[in-house]
Design a protein around this motif. Structure first.
Motif, PDB file in Angstrom:
ATOM      1  N   ASP A 471      49.632  42.817  40.935  1.00 15.12           N
ATOM      2  CA  ASP A 471      48.848  43.827  40.694  1.00 15.12           C
ATOM      3  C   ASP A 471      49.648  44.928  39.945  1.00 15.12           C
ATOM      4  OD1 ASP A 471      47.705  46.130  42.034  1.00 15.12           O
ATOM      5  OD2 ASP A 471      49.168  46.853  42.697  1.00 15.12           O
ATOM      6  N   HIS A 472      50.551  44.355  40.311  1.00 18.06           N
ATOM      7  CA  HIS A 472      52.114  45.455  39.105  1.00 18.06           C
ATOM      8  C   HIS A 472      51.757  45.279  37.655  1.00 18.06           C
ATOM      9  CE1 HIS A 472      54.935  47.525  37.799  1.00 18.06           C
ATOM     10  NE2 HIS A 472      55.453  46.625  37.551  1.00 18.06           N
ATOM     11  N   LEU A 473      51.097  43.375  37.292  1.00 17.37           N
ATOM     12  CA  LEU A 473      51.611  43.518  35.690  1.00 17.37           C
ATOM     13  C   LEU A 473      49.830  44.492  34.839  1.00 17.37           C
ATOM     14  CD1 LEU A 473      51.612  41.655  33.643  1.00 17.37           C
ATOM     15  CD2 LEU A 473      50.920  39.641  34.395  1.00 17.37           C
ATOM     16  N   ALA A 474      49.027  44.131  36.430  1.00 15.92           N
ATOM     17  CA  ALA A 474      47.704  44.412  35.985  1.00 15.92           C
ATOM     18  C   ALA A 474      47.886  45.938  36.005  1.00 15.92           C
ATOM     19  CB  ALA A 474      46.520  44.950  37.436  1.00 15.92           C
ATOM     20  N   VAL A 507      42.654  34.138  38.214  1.00 16.86           N
ATOM     21  CA  VAL A 507      41.482  34.811  37.816  1.00 16.86           C
ATOM     22  C   VAL A 507      41.290  36.499  38.917  1.00 16.86           C
ATOM     23  CG1 VAL A 507      39.206  35.061  39.108  1.00 16.86           C
ATOM     24  CG2 VAL A 507      39.997  32.713  38.044  1.00 16.86           C
ATOM     25  N   ASP A 508      42.773  36.246  40.324  1.00 22.35           N
ATOM     26  CA  ASP A 508      42.791  36.754  40.856  1.00 22.35           C
ATOM     27  C   ASP A 508      43.587  37.800  40.250  1.00 22.35           C
ATOM     28  OD1 ASP A 508      44.779  35.193  40.685  1.00 22.35           O
ATOM     29  OD2 ASP A 508      45.466  35.780  42.621  1.00 22.35           O
ATOM     30  N   PHE A 509      43.973  37.753  38.702  1.00 22.09           N
ATOM     31  CA  PHE A 509      44.721  38.483  38.173  1.00 22.09           C
ATOM     32  C   PHE A 509      43.523  40.396  37.171  1.00 22.09           C
ATOM     33  CE2 PHE A 509      45.783  39.858  34.258  1.00 22.09           C
ATOM     34  CZ  PHE A 509      46.288  40.657  33.855  1.00 22.09           C
ATOM     35  N   GLY A 510      42.839  39.455  36.590  1.00 29.99           N
ATOM     36  CA  GLY A 510      41.766  39.933  35.943  1.00 29.99           C
ATOM     37  C   GLY A 510      41.331  40.122  37.178  1.00 29.99           C
ATOM     38  N   LEU A 514      40.997  44.835  36.626  1.00 36.50           N
ATOM     39  CA  LEU A 514      39.010  45.715  36.768  1.00 36.50           C
ATOM     40  C   LEU A 514      39.800  46.883  37.025  1.00 36.50           C
ATOM     41  CD1 LEU A 514      36.332  42.879  35.638  1.00 36.50           C
ATOM     42  CD2 LEU A 514      37.297  44.244  34.353  1.00 36.50           C
ATOM     43  N   ALA A 515      39.997  46.229  38.649  1.00 41.24           N
ATOM     44  CA  ALA A 515      40.223  46.726  40.168  1.00 41.24           C
ATOM     45  C   ALA A 515      40.695  48.390  39.323  1.00 41.24           C
ATOM     46  CB  ALA A 515      40.372  46.525  40.814  1.00 41.24           C
ATOM     47  N   ARG A 516      42.334  47.800  38.636  1.00 46.00           N
ATOM     48  CA  ARG A 516      43.212  48.769  38.556  1.00 46.00           C
ATOM     49  C   ARG A 516      42.256  49.556  37.656  1.00 46.00           C
ATOM     50  NH1 ARG A 516      46.540  50.764  42.453  1.00 46.00           N
ATOM     51  NH2 ARG A 516      46.951  48.864  43.746  1.00 46.00           N
ATOM     52  N   LEU A 517      42.033  49.043  36.684  1.00 43.64           N
ATOM     53  CA  LEU A 517      41.541  49.962  35.417  1.00 43.64           C
ATOM     54  C   LEU A 517      39.976  50.406  35.600  1.00 43.64           C
ATOM     55  CD1 LEU A 517      41.548  50.046  31.818  1.00 43.64           C
ATOM     56  CD2 LEU A 517      39.853  48.041  31.866  1.00 43.64           C
ATOM     57  N   HIS A 518      39.089  50.057  36.544  1.00 42.22           N
ATOM     58  CA  HIS A 518      38.565  51.383  37.450  1.00 42.22           C
ATOM     59  C   HIS A 518      39.105  52.078  37.720  1.00 42.22           C
ATOM     60  CE1 HIS A 518      36.063  47.784  35.292  1.00 42.22           C
ATOM     61  NE2 HIS A 518      35.163  47.228  36.302  1.00 42.22           N
TER      62      HIS A 518
END
Length: 689
Positions: A471-474, A507-510, A514-518
């Motif tokens: 999550d922090h990486l995202a 996959v969960d990182f992706g 996306l969730a953080r980007l949205h």
């Protein structure tokens, strides 16, 4: 021989000196007789009539016993005595010269004889010298031969000593090799024994892991409320998949015999993690079962009350709707949820044409169906239904994550661990660049090894460590889109390549990315939410992704710049190819860029967001336009035509104009006139990573 030559030279020189002295003596004797100049330019000419007397008078004059005083007549070069006898000077000189020649010849003959004698002596000396030299040469040859024989004998002795020394060294090396081989055999046996013990220990833990995983499967089968269990399973699926991947990696090590001592700690940690998940499942399932039993009891009580009322009022049983069993309602809800998920996936995969994809509206908790339908009717004009579904799903996913990691994020005991994880992520992410393939691969390896627990800090030492790092990486990569990409658009591609490479493995990182980007930029879905009734301006602007500083919303140009950087990052991910050697499908490929454009064209333009919408459309076309045109040549040309001839005029009519709209219009006109969109600046070649 040189000595003899030197002697001859000295003898000849001495002879010439004597001749010279003799000539000078004679010249001195006759110089007194000369009274005139006989040679040179001052020569006194003589009369031809003055002839010399004959030789007889000269001879008579020579016989005079008592010579008298002579007078030399300078005129006739004559010498006269007191008796009146005249002598010719020339005759005297001729005679003197004759005598001199005779003496010279005698001395020359004497010198020749002397030289012959000297030559004979020299020959004898040379013969003696040659004889001496020959004897000396023979003596030296004998000495040299003796020295050579002695040297040969010495060399032979040294060779023998060297040969014996080499034999000793060879024997010593053979002994050392034998001892080394024995040590290696012993060490190999020891290693094999250690590996066997490690394998036994790992297999024990492996059995425990399998047993706990089977317990989870059993709990899932025995859970009374499948829908509630699916919610719990969705929150822990990523962790379970990751643990299984680690177990599979250990299985490969067991097969290849590459287990090391640290693998025991790894699998022990995995067992602890699966045990934590199992305990979480047990606790949650107990709660679910209790709630299910309570709901079942409540419904049974309601059914019995209805039955009693029916019996008391004598109402026919056929006229009363039978009560639905608890399991049926949950199963229906579960099937509906699955159908909705499958519809979303299908629509995303088939978004290769600009059509309205069907979507299912999901009502919020504590919201009636009527309220949901009313809101949908209000939003349908400005929000694409499928995009709204993605938006709700993304928010729900983030809420589940925050709930799962709440204790971990608030605990003071994990503060140092969280700081080390953040530092290990921030350093390589800040250094991402497309300067070279090696540089980009190094950043990917560092991030990938961190997420799988192969670097420091070991993120697997805490149950929530891995998901926290992902999550922090995202969030960090989304921040790079806001800052780095917005300032340097070409940097979107190396960041996108890292995202795609990590997305393949995690996959969960992706999904988190996306969730953080949205969350930061909902327009990447795309969704352009209108301001709801009763919603404050601050809440509305925050829902659009605006930032507040000291109670003031950020300026429009700064907001547009941030959103542009995030959109370019999003578009770059869709056109970035897989890394070398990866054969699986792209996790978020070009079809999502097409879906975004199609969804935007299905949304009615609004005056308050026209500048933003035009900016984001231009960003998407500049980054992905070239690839989209190559992949969908006919359909993409139709889409550009539709955008230029229909959608853009509607935007201009609503907004009236502006810089973003003018730039979009110019881009569309150039693209349609030239029939091409040039590749984006900074795009990396295929297989760069």
């Amino acid at each position: 021989m040189n000595v003899v030559l030197k002697v001859n030279d000295m003898d000849i020189t001495s002879d010439f000196e004597s001749v010279k002295v003799s000539a000078l003596e004679k010249a001195s004797r006759i110089s007194a007789m000369m009274n005139c100049i006989t040679v040179g330019p001052q020569l006194v000419p003589r009369d031809d009539s003055d002839k010399l007397e004959n030789i007889e008078n000269e001879q008579n004059s020579c016989n005079i016993k008592s010579p008298q005083k002579t007078n030399i007549s300078p005129k006739h070069n004559m010498i006269s005595t007191s008796n009146g006898i005249h002598f010719s000077m020339k005759k005297i000189l001729v005679e003197s010269e004759k005598q001199r020649k005779e003496e010279v010849l005698k001395k020359i003959e004497c010198r020749i004889n002397h030289m012959k004698e000297n030559g004979r002596v020299i020959q004898e000396q040379m013969a003696n010298s040659r004889s001496l030299m020959a004897r000396e040469r023979e003596r030296r040859n004998e000495e040299n031969l003796a020295d050579i024989l002695a040297e040969i004998e010495r060399i032979a002795e040294q060779e023998e000593i060297k040969r014996r020394h080499e034999q000793q060294l060879q024997a010593q090396r053979a002994q050392e090799q034998k001892e080394k081989l024995e040590r290696e055999v012993e060490e190999y046996r020891k290693r094999m024994k250690e590996k066997e013990e490690l394998t036994k220990i790992v297999m024990v833990y492996r059995g425990q892991f399998t047993a706990k995983y089977c317990d989870i499967v059993t709990l899932s089968k025995n859970c009374k409320d499948k829908y509630a269990f699916d919610v719990i399973l969705m929150a822990n699926t990523a962790r379970i998949k990751e643990l299984i991947q680690h177990i599979e990696a250990l299985d490969e090590k067991i097969k290849s015999g590459e287990l090391i001592s640290t693998d025991v700690n790894v699998i022990e940690s995995l067992v602890h993690h699966i045990d934590d998940i199992l305990n979480t499942f047990r606790t949650e399932i107990e709660k679910i079962d209790a709630q299910y039993d309570a709901e079942l009891a409540r419904k049974a009580q309601v059914a019995s009350e209805i039955q009693s009322v029916v019996e008391s009022e004598n109402i026919p049983a056929d006229n009363v709707m039978p009560s639905q069993q608890p399991g049926e309602n949950n199963a229906a809800e579960n099937n509906e949820s699955k159908d909705q998920s499958s519809n979303v996936i299908t629509n995303q995969e088939t978004a290769a044409a600009p059509v309205n994809a069907p979507s299912v509206s999901v009502p919020k908790p504590n919201e009636t169906a009527a309220d949901s339908e009313c809101k949908e009717r209000n939003l349908s004009e400005y929000v694409d239904k499928e995009s709204l579904q993605i938006y709700i799903k993304s928010r729900h996913f983030l809420n589940l994550y925050k709930k799962t990691c709440k204790d971990f994020l608030q605990s003071t005991a994990t503060k140092k661990f969280r700081f080390e994880c953040q530092k290990a992520i921030n350093i390589p992410v800040n250094a991402i660049s497309g300067v070279s393939e090696q540089h980009l691969r190094d950043k990917y390896d560092r991030l990938h090894n961190l997420l799988i627990g192969k670097s420091s800090p070991n993120v697997t030492q805490h149950p929530q460590g891995v998901i926290f790092c992902k999550d922090h990486l995202a969030k960090k990569i989304v921040s790079q889109g806001e800052t780095l990409v917005s300032s340097k658009p070409e940097m979107a591609f190396p960041v996108a390549m890292i995202v795609v490479a990590l997305w393949n493995e995690h996959v969960d990182f992706g999904e988190l990315f996306l969730a953080r980007l949205h969350e930061t930029c909902p327009f990447t879905i795309p969704i352009f939410l209108p301001q709801q009734e009763g919603q404050s301006n601050e809440d509305y602007y925050k829902s659009l992704g605006c930032k507040y500083e000291d109670g003031t919303v950020e300026k429009q140009d700064k907001f547009l710049k941030r959103m542009s950087g995030l959109m370019r990052l999003y578009a770059s991910i869709t056109v970035t190819g897989q890394r070398k050697g990866v054969a699986k499908a792209h996790p978020y490929g070009l079809q999502y860029a097409w879906r975004w454009l199609a969804a935007v064209l299905n949304i009615e333009p609004r005056a308050d967001i026209c500048d933003l919408c035009a900016t984001l459309i231009l960003d998407m076309l500049e980054v992905a336009g070239n690839v989209l045109w190559s992949a969908y040549p006919t359909q993409f040309h139709k889409l550009l035509t539709l955008l230029s001839e229909q959608y853009y005029p509607r935007m201009r009519n609503v907004a009236g104009g502006g810089g973003p709209l003018m730039r979009l219009e110019e881009f569309l006109n150039n693209a349609l006139a030239n029939g091409i969109i040039r590749p984006a600046d900074g795009m990396l070649p295929p297989n760069f990573l």
